[in-house]
Design a protein around this motif. Structure first.
Motif, PDB file in Angstrom:
ATOM      1  N   ALA A   1       0.132   1.961  16.352  1.00 57.32           N
ATOM      2  CA  ALA A   1      -0.025   0.882  15.381  1.00 57.32           C
ATOM      3  C   ALA A   1      -0.888   1.344  14.207  1.00 57.32           C
ATOM      4  N   LYS A   2      -0.366   1.185  13.016  1.00 60.51           N
ATOM      5  CA  LYS A   2      -1.109   1.523  11.802  1.00 60.51           C
ATOM      6  C   LYS A   2      -0.361   0.924  10.625  1.00 60.51           C
ATOM      7  N   THR A   3      -1.093   0.308   9.704  1.00 66.32           N
ATOM      8  CA  THR A   3      -0.453  -0.239   8.519  1.00 66.32           C
ATOM      9  C   THR A   3      -0.309   0.845   7.464  1.00 66.32           C
ATOM     10  N   TRP A   4       0.544   0.572   6.474  1.00 66.66           N
ATOM     11  CA  TRP A   4       0.684   1.523   5.366  1.00 66.66           C
ATOM     12  C   TRP A   4      -0.616   1.603   4.575  1.00 66.66           C
ATOM     13  N   LEU A   5      -1.261   0.463   4.392  1.00 65.83           N
ATOM     14  CA  LEU A   5      -2.545   0.468   3.677  1.00 65.83           C
ATOM     15  C   LEU A   5      -3.571   1.308   4.437  1.00 65.83           C
ATOM     16  N   ASP A   6      -3.574   1.212   5.753  1.00 62.99           N
ATOM     17  CA  ASP A   6      -4.464   2.059   6.550  1.00 62.99           C
ATOM     18  C   ASP A   6      -4.179   3.542   6.296  1.00 62.99           C
TER      19      ASP A   6
ATOM     20  N   VAL B   1      -5.555   4.584   2.847  1.00 64.15           N
ATOM     21  CA  VAL B   1      -7.015   4.683   2.856  1.00 64.15           C
ATOM     22  C   VAL B   1      -7.464   5.899   3.659  1.00 64.15           C
ATOM     23  N   GLU B   2      -6.825   6.126   4.800  1.00 64.32           N
ATOM     24  CA  GLU B   2      -7.184   7.280   5.628  1.00 64.32           C
ATOM     25  C   GLU B   2      -6.967   8.581   4.867  1.00 64.32           C
ATOM     26  N   SER B   3      -5.854   8.673   4.139  1.00 66.31           N
ATOM     27  CA  SER B   3      -5.561   9.902   3.400  1.00 66.31           C
ATOM     28  C   SER B   3      -6.566  10.151   2.282  1.00 66.31           C
ATOM     29  N   ALA B   4      -7.217   9.087   1.830  1.00 67.00           N
ATOM     30  CA  ALA B   4      -8.168   9.217   0.727  1.00 67.00           C
ATOM     31  C   ALA B   4      -9.613   9.335   1.192  1.00 67.00           C
ATOM     32  N   THR B   5      -9.873   9.107   2.499  1.00 69.44           N
ATOM     33  CA  THR B   5     -11.264   9.051   2.949  1.00 69.44           C
ATOM     34  C   THR B   5     -11.575   9.901   4.177  1.00 69.44           C
ATOM     35  N   SER B   6     -10.556  10.372   4.879  1.00 69.61           N
ATOM     36  CA  SER B   6     -10.799  11.088   6.130  1.00 69.61           C
ATOM     37  C   SER B   6     -10.716  12.597   5.928  1.00 69.61           C
TER      38      SER B   6
END
Length: 283
Positions: free
Chosen positions: A248-253, A256-261
């Motif tokens: 489970a993961k939203t597109w918005l997640d 954000v993950e690609s920009a912060t992790s």
């Protein structure tokens, strides 16, 4: 509705999903239909590629546009199973998995190289220094040309019944990979591509894309327009993930993950340093 119209409607539903607005004025050609059928393949049969497959893909790749006809890309086709396994093992150490099955299964791993090495040698043979290659645009030009060539190769591969998946993860091991395949200075593996015959028993599905207004602007860029289409795209995104038994993961997640992790970067944290060591100064 005719059979042809039904097939075209099915292609649009797969590409955009039932949840989203779909364009109703597509100019249908066999090439357009083939492009809309594209999907990433991560499950391959053990069969070798048909004879001539790589040469056909390269002919298609060489038919792509390239900057100033300078031909600043190369392809390293890895079909030696031991070498391919070495590369796969090296990549796997850069991500939280023990193995990457689709690299191991595919009969060929294609490494698309942004390649200024020929130009550098030719320039030095002429008694001059290729100082222009020290600038960012030279690196960008070669990388773009490699991407254009690769996409042409994908279209050719899929027309032959082959499947592919792009492998940006090759940049995780940019330094090691350059050594493994003996790349000269002024060259860099921009990405990889696993290619082979798809295993129909483990078939993937077409991943839905956002409705066109999220990405299409006319004459002026409208920054906030995408927000009106997020809800429908999230519905399509979630339906796809559920159908593929993905976590489970939203597109918005994901955004954000690609920009912060930092985990998202894998081994690419030091990519600029590696690129500079390869001869691209990025001024």
């Amino acid at each position: 509705m005719t059979a042809n119209n039904a097939e075209q409607d099915s292609l649009l539903k797969a590409r955009y999903s039932a949840a989203q607005q779909k364009p109703d004025n597509i100019i249908w050609t066999p090439q357009v239909e083939a492009l809309l059928r594209h999907k990433s393949v991560r499950a391959f049969l053990p069969d070798a590629l048909p004879d001539g497959s790589i040469e056909t893909m390269v002919a298609a790749a060489q038919s792509a546009s390239n900057s100033s006809a300078l031909n600043q890309w190369s392809l390293v086709a890895v079909t030696d199973m031991v070498l391919k396994q070495q590369i796969s093992d090296t990549v796997a150490r850069s991500v939280p998995v023990d193995r990457i099955s689709w690299i191991e299964e595919a009969p060929a791993l294609l490494l698309w190289v942004a390649d200024l090495s020929r130009g550098a040698e030719i320039t030095k043979d002429a008694g001059k220094e290729p100082f222009i290659f020290d600038y960012l645009d030279s690196f960008l030009m070669a990388s773009i040309d490699a991407a254009l060539a690769a996409q042409n190769a994908v279209v050719a591969a899929e027309s032959m019944g082959l499947g592919i998946v792009y492998l940006g993860v090759m940049r995780n091991i940019a330094k090691e990979l350059a050594e493994i395949i003996n790349l000269p200075p002024h060259s860099f593996v921009t990405f990889g591509m696993a290619v082979g015959l798809p295993d129909a028993s483990r078939a993937s599905s077409v991943r839905p894309r956002p409705a066109q207004p999220m990405v299409l602007h006319h004459n002026q860029y409208n920054q906030d327009k995408y927000r009106a289409y997020l809800k429908d795209y999230e519905e399509a995104y979630q339906a796809f993930r559920i159908s593929q038994n993905m976590r489970a993961k939203t597109w918005l997640d994901s955004v954000v993950e690609s920009a912060t992790s930092m985990d998202y970067l894998g081994g690419r944290v030091n990519l600029r340093e590696t690129v500079s060591e390869r001869g691209f100064k990025l001024k």
